[in-house]
Design an enzyme around this catalytic site. Structure first.
Site, PDB file in Angstrom:
ATOM      1  CG  ASN A  91      10.383   6.682 -35.253  1.00 37.08           C
ATOM      2  OD1 ASN A  91      11.175   7.151 -34.422  1.00 37.08           O
ATOM      3  ND2 ASN A  91      10.780   5.848 -36.160  1.00 37.08           N
TER       4      ASN A  91
ATOM      5  CB  CYS B  16       4.404   0.297 -36.810  1.00 35.05           C
ATOM      6  SG  CYS B  16       3.334   0.216 -35.362  1.00 35.05           S
ATOM      7  NE  ARG B  17       3.280   2.952 -41.371  1.00 31.80           N
ATOM      8  CZ  ARG B  17       2.537   3.945 -41.820  1.00 31.80           C
ATOM      9  NH1 ARG B  17       2.065   3.895 -43.054  1.00 31.80           N
ATOM     10  NH2 ARG B  17       2.237   4.982 -41.048  1.00 31.80           N
ATOM     11  CB  SER B  18       9.937   4.706 -39.949  1.00 32.49           C
ATOM     12  OG  SER B  18       9.589   5.147 -38.668  1.00 32.49           O
TER      13      SER B  18
ATOM     14  CG  ASP C  95      -0.418   2.724 -39.590  1.00 27.40           C
ATOM     15  OD1 ASP C  95       0.282   1.921 -38.946  1.00 27.40           O
ATOM     16  OD2 ASP C  95      -0.806   3.812 -39.150  1.00 27.40           O
TER      17      ASP C  95
ATOM     18  CB  CYS D   8       6.046   5.543 -40.588  1.00 28.05           C
ATOM     19  SG  CYS D   8       6.594   5.123 -38.920  1.00 28.05           S
TER      20      CYS D   8
HETATM   21  P1  4NP Z   1       3.611   3.857 -37.693  1.00 26.51           P
HETATM   22  O1  4NP Z   1       2.204   3.381 -37.046  1.00 26.51           O
HETATM   23  O2  4NP Z   1       3.355   5.199 -38.351  1.00 26.51           O
HETATM   24  O3  4NP Z   1       3.929   2.796 -38.680  1.00 26.51           O
HETATM   25  O4  4NP Z   1       4.595   3.952 -36.535  1.00 26.51           O
HETATM   26  C1  4NP Z   1       1.427   4.217 -36.249  1.00 26.51           C
HETATM   27  C2  4NP Z   1       1.738   4.378 -34.924  1.00 26.51           C
HETATM   28  C3  4NP Z   1       0.951   5.183 -34.117  1.00 26.51           C
HETATM   29  C4  4NP Z   1      -0.138   5.829 -34.649  1.00 26.51           C
HETATM   30  C5  4NP Z   1      -0.447   5.684 -35.987  1.00 26.51           C
HETATM   31  C6  4NP Z   1       0.342   4.880 -36.784  1.00 26.51           C
HETATM   32  N1  4NP Z   1      -0.955   6.666 -33.832  1.00 26.51           N
HETATM   33  O5  4NP Z   1      -1.948   7.232 -34.333  1.00 26.51           O
HETATM   34  O6  4NP Z   1      -0.666   6.828 -32.639  1.00 26.51           O
END
Ligand code: 4NP
Length: 154
Positions: free
Chosen positions: A6, A8-10, A122, A3
């Site tokens: 790294n 939340c989703r992945s 997200d 994702c």
């Molecule tokens: P992820 O979520 O891609 O599912 O881990 C996010 C975590 C951090 C950010 C965006 C999405 N960020 O912009 O910092």
């Protein structure tokens, strides 16, 4: 599992897929890892919302530290499963032509998903319901993923 951050989703997808891989008798053959396309959160543990959602759904949530994917990581993997189209474009830029066929949207493994709706949205900064929704989609996709892996490997 890939994702953006790294956190939340992945990592949720890796926790779910790792457990399902083991339950499916594939632990000796399949290693699930997770990465972000960005390094904003490298070295950080999982987002508290993601951890809490995993706990609510009965999945393990320990031991994760965020990493940014490198071209070598992408080359070493057999499958590069991305959460959304933005991740897909980023990973395509990272890999050589030969490795592009390994990149898929994770939800393409969910037999009930529709071609127009293949993203894990997200949940970062969202509510517990947003994390639960992302995790529901991840779980459905991982069931299909592990069925696919079993049909290839068992
Ligand atoms: P992820 O979520 O891609 O599912 O881990 C996010 C975590 C951090 C950010 C965006 C999405 N960020 O912009 O910092």
């Amino acid at each position: 599992m890939i994702c953006l951050g790294n956190i939340c989703r992945s990592p949720m997808a890796a926790a779910v897929a790792t457990k399902m891989v083991a339950q499916g008798g594939l632990a000796d053959q399949v290693l699930v890892e997770s990465f972000g396309t960005a390094g904003y959160h490298a070295g950080e543990p999982m987002n508290p919302g993601a951890r809490a959602a995993l706990k609510r759904h009965g999945w393990p949530s320990d031991g994760h530290l965020a990493r940014r994917i490198t071209p070598a990581d992408a080359r070493a993997a057999d499958l590069l499963l991305v959460a959304d189209h933005s991740n897909l474009a980023d990973v395509r830029r990272l890999t050589g032509e030969r490795d592009r066929a390994k990149i898929r949207l994770l939800r393409s493994f969910d037999p009930r998903s529709l071609p127009a709706d293949l993203e894990v949205p997200d949940p970062w900064g969202g509510s517990p319901a947003d994390f639960d929704h992302a995790l529901d989609l991840i779980e459905a996709a991982c069931v299909g993923l592990v069925e696919h892996l079993a049909s290839e490997l068992l």
